[in-house]
Design an enzyme around this catalytic site. Sequence first.
Site, mmCIF file in Angstrom:
data_model
loop_
_atom_site.group_PDB
_atom_site.id
_atom_site.type_symbol
_atom_site.label_atom_id
_atom_site.label_comp_id
_atom_site.label_asym_id
_atom_site.label_seq_id
_atom_site.Cartn_x
_atom_site.Cartn_y
_atom_site.Cartn_z
ATOM 1 N N GLY A 67 0.833 -1.198 0.000
ATOM 2 C CA GLY A 67 0.000 0.000 0.000
ATOM 3 C C GLY A 67 0.866 1.245 0.000
ATOM 4 O O GLY A 67 2.064 1.179 0.304
ATOM 5 N N CYS A 94 5.320 -6.011 1.621
ATOM 6 C CA CYS A 94 5.602 -4.574 1.631
ATOM 7 C C CYS A 94 4.880 -3.887 2.799
ATOM 8 O O CYS A 94 5.223 -4.117 3.950
ATOM 9 C CB CYS A 94 5.228 -3.963 0.280
ATOM 10 S SG CYS A 94 5.868 -2.279 0.022
ATOM 11 N N TYR A 95 3.862 -3.081 2.534
ATOM 12 C CA TYR A 95 3.132 -2.414 3.619
ATOM 13 C C TYR A 95 2.523 -3.438 4.564
ATOM 14 O O TYR A 95 2.527 -3.257 5.791
ATOM 15 C CB TYR A 95 2.052 -1.511 3.032
ATOM 16 C CG TYR A 95 1.287 -0.706 4.065
ATOM 17 C CD1 TYR A 95 1.786 0.499 4.554
ATOM 18 C CD2 TYR A 95 0.068 -1.161 4.565
ATOM 19 C CE1 TYR A 95 1.091 1.240 5.507
ATOM 20 C CE2 TYR A 95 -0.638 -0.439 5.509
ATOM 21 C CZ TYR A 95 -0.131 0.762 5.980
ATOM 22 O OH TYR A 95 -0.818 1.489 6.920
ATOM 23 N N HIS A 183 8.073 -7.089 -3.467
ATOM 24 C CA HIS A 183 6.821 -7.479 -4.123
ATOM 25 C C HIS A 183 7.032 -8.786 -4.897
ATOM 26 O O HIS A 183 7.439 -8.763 -6.053
ATOM 27 C CB HIS A 183 6.345 -6.375 -5.083
ATOM 28 C CG HIS A 183 5.780 -5.181 -4.384
ATOM 29 N ND1 HIS A 183 4.467 -5.104 -3.986
ATOM 30 C CD2 HIS A 183 6.361 -4.018 -4.008
ATOM 31 C CE1 HIS A 183 4.246 -3.941 -3.391
ATOM 32 N NE2 HIS A 183 5.380 -3.269 -3.382
ATOM 33 N N GLU A 185 4.826 -10.648 -6.130
ATOM 34 C CA GLU A 185 3.776 -10.862 -7.135
ATOM 35 C C GLU A 185 4.121 -10.311 -8.508
ATOM 36 O O GLU A 185 3.481 -10.694 -9.496
ATOM 37 C CB GLU A 185 2.443 -10.247 -6.650
ATOM 38 C CG GLU A 185 2.373 -8.732 -6.677
ATOM 39 C CD GLU A 185 2.944 -8.057 -5.429
ATOM 40 O OE1 GLU A 185 2.652 -6.876 -5.205
ATOM 41 O OE2 GLU A 185 3.696 -8.732 -4.689
ATOM 42 N N SER A 237 -22.234 -11.381 -27.302
ATOM 43 C CA SER A 237 -21.568 -10.350 -28.096
ATOM 44 C C SER A 237 -20.563 -10.941 -29.070
ATOM 45 O O SER A 237 -20.140 -10.271 -30.012
ATOM 46 C CB SER A 237 -20.839 -9.366 -27.169
ATOM 47 O OG SER A 237 -19.726 -9.995 -26.561
ATOM 48 N N GLY A 238 -20.156 -12.185 -28.839
ATOM 49 C CA GLY A 238 -19.069 -12.774 -29.612
ATOM 50 C C GLY A 238 -17.741 -12.650 -28.902
ATOM 51 O O GLY A 238 -16.746 -13.243 -29.311
ATOM 52 N N GLY A 239 -17.704 -11.854 -27.810
ATOM 53 C CA GLY A 239 -16.493 -11.699 -27.030
ATOM 54 C C GLY A 239 -16.251 -12.896 -26.123
ATOM 55 O O GLY A 239 -17.100 -13.782 -25.971
ATOM 56 N N VAL A 240 -15.103 -12.892 -25.467
ATOM 57 C CA VAL A 240 -14.698 -14.025 -24.643
ATOM 58 C C VAL A 240 -15.656 -14.232 -23.472
ATOM 59 O O VAL A 240 -16.123 -15.341 -23.222
ATOM 60 C CB VAL A 240 -13.261 -13.822 -24.115
ATOM 61 C CG1 VAL A 240 -12.846 -14.979 -23.208
ATOM 62 C CG2 VAL A 240 -12.282 -13.673 -25.264
ATOM 63 N N ASP A 241 -15.963 -13.154 -22.748
ATOM 64 C CA ASP A 241 -16.721 -13.291 -21.504
ATOM 65 C C ASP A 241 -18.119 -13.856 -21.739
ATOM 66 O O ASP A 241 -18.531 -14.822 -21.090
ATOM 67 C CB ASP A 241 -16.815 -11.938 -20.793
ATOM 68 C CG ASP A 241 -15.456 -11.336 -20.512
ATOM 69 O OD1 ASP A 241 -14.466 -12.096 -20.512
ATOM 70 O OD2 ASP A 241 -15.377 -10.117 -20.296
ATOM 71 N N SER A 242 -18.865 -13.252 -22.657
ATOM 72 C CA SER A 242 -20.237 -13.727 -22.882
ATOM 73 C C SER A 242 -20.241 -15.123 -23.503
ATOM 74 O O SER A 242 -21.114 -15.937 -23.203
ATOM 75 C CB SER A 242 -21.005 -12.739 -23.766
ATOM 76 O OG SER A 242 -20.459 -12.684 -25.073
ATOM 77 N N ALA A 243 -19.244 -15.412 -24.354
ATOM 78 C CA ALA A 243 -19.188 -16.732 -24.988
ATOM 79 C C ALA A 243 -18.937 -17.831 -23.956
ATOM 80 O O ALA A 243 -19.592 -18.882 -23.974
ATOM 81 C CB ALA A 243 -18.100 -16.755 -26.060
ATOM 82 N N LYS A 389 -9.682 -12.719 -16.234
ATOM 83 C CA LYS A 389 -9.767 -12.925 -17.681
ATOM 84 C C LYS A 389 -8.993 -14.151 -18.148
ATOM 85 O O LYS A 389 -9.488 -14.935 -18.970
ATOM 86 C CB LYS A 389 -9.240 -11.670 -18.402
ATOM 87 C CG LYS A 389 -9.523 -11.631 -19.887
ATOM 88 C CD LYS A 389 -10.953 -11.212 -20.137
ATOM 89 C CE LYS A 389 -11.194 -10.849 -21.577
ATOM 90 N NZ LYS A 389 -12.522 -10.224 -21.783
#
Length: 534
Positions: A67, A94-95, A183, A185, A237-243, A389
């Site tokens: 942070g 870190c923080y 860090h 990550e 929509s044809g996008g990744v998420d909705s598909a 994602k």
Amino acid sequence: MSETTPAAAAEQTAARPVLVVDFGAQYAQLIARRVREAGVYSEIVPHTVSAAEVAAKNPVGIVLSGGPSSVYEPGAPSLDEGILELGVPTFGICYGFQVMAKQLGGEVAHTGLREYGATDATSVVDVPGTLLHGVPTEQNVWMSHGDSVSKAPEGFEVLASTASTPVAAFANAERGLYGVQWHPEVKHSAYGQQVLENFLHRAAGIPADWNSGNVIAEQVDRIRAQVGDAKVICGLSGGVDSAVAAALVHKAVGDQLVCIFVDHGLLRKDERRQVEEDFVASTGVRLVTVDAREQFMSALAGVSDPEQKRKIIGREFIRSFEQAEIDLVKEAQSEGEPIRFLVQGTLYPDVVESGGGSGTANIKSHHNVGGLPEDLQFELVEPLRTLFKDEVRAIGRELGLPEEIVGRQPFPGPGLGIRIVGEVTAERLDLLRDADAIVREELTAAGLDQEIWQCPVVLLADVRSVGVQGDGRTYGHPIVLRPVSSEDAMTADWTRLPYDVLARISNRITNEVKDVNRVVLDVTSKPPGTIEWE
């Protein structure tokens, strides 16, 4: 690996997450992703979370994020002291490392010696122990701090130091408490993921049993329990998420799902075919296509203001979706099977950034389109709500969706309408579609699809530039290439594409796309520039 069924394993793992306590770090989501990459389910909670709330989640581990604050300043973010007394293995970064040290009786001081960026950390113990197992004595780490732990709490062993930080890592294995000043990550920390996995698997004893197969089994069970015998609709929509969301729901309830695909004329080349042929072929889902191209072109005629374009596209999308939904509701009523549910491709970053709302009271705003009406009386089905994602793509591949859909670049809801700077016309859309297709073809041919996050192709429709083509003077449009690399879209940097690839793209566009005589490259990071031009 346990001998339970995939669904039971996923349920058990999801019920006992690793909690990432967010102290305002820009990397809180990244920490959660890195934990999941280690095969462990994670959730993000605010630093204001109480010990009782943490205990109620029954976590298998806790990670305290970094942070921007100083622990000794008035009003600095703090941690309910009872959390460190729960007996849950905890890892401070870190923080979060400094908060742990201060609350347990150690000392944190503003030394005046800052460490930012690449730093060498050195192990100061003969036996590396659990946290630094398999890590070299000297490792390059990524620092970002102005304060330092000057004295470790009683009972803690100092594990590593740097030239400016005497206590760069510590551990109390008996209490299951660990921390590092750097860090782990970020990819810049050479052994960061190994250190994180040492905490998860070796110190906390958490198995790496959270994977796409378990997620699919868990979500199928949950969707079936939620939906029962009711009908479900999904705006595809044809996008990744909705598909992927649609494919998961279809796996769970089969023909109870109907997908609605609105072709607004602002799609890229072959995207309608991908949805109508490739997606349907791979899933067997019932698809209703709404051809609204003329409707959208008429509404956008003469409009150049980007915000106005977005509003128009959102409004027309809602009208098109509503009409298809009304027709399907009438059909379902005639069959005695009401439509009660709407599938939404909400991802975990959406949940975090919206404050972690329940997501069941109202339909959330449709991504970059303008929002579905609040009076649509459906209960949401959000099978991707806990996923990032990259995890969604993995789920899609596991479900057998074609790579053309699962691996496609992110694409804004308003489509090419906001990649034309100026009025949107059918002619300009055809021009941009051809240029965009060339760019995607060349990036794929060069094997660069995994190196860039997306490459918007922008038409400066209201700008003309002089050129020479075919021994004659031309006055054509410029095309802008915007290749960017990003992990979360919150920040991005422009991708350094090879010159020979850029040359091929430029040559093909200026030779093959009518009325384009110039190709330019956008080399702006985000911030200050946004990814899209409008």
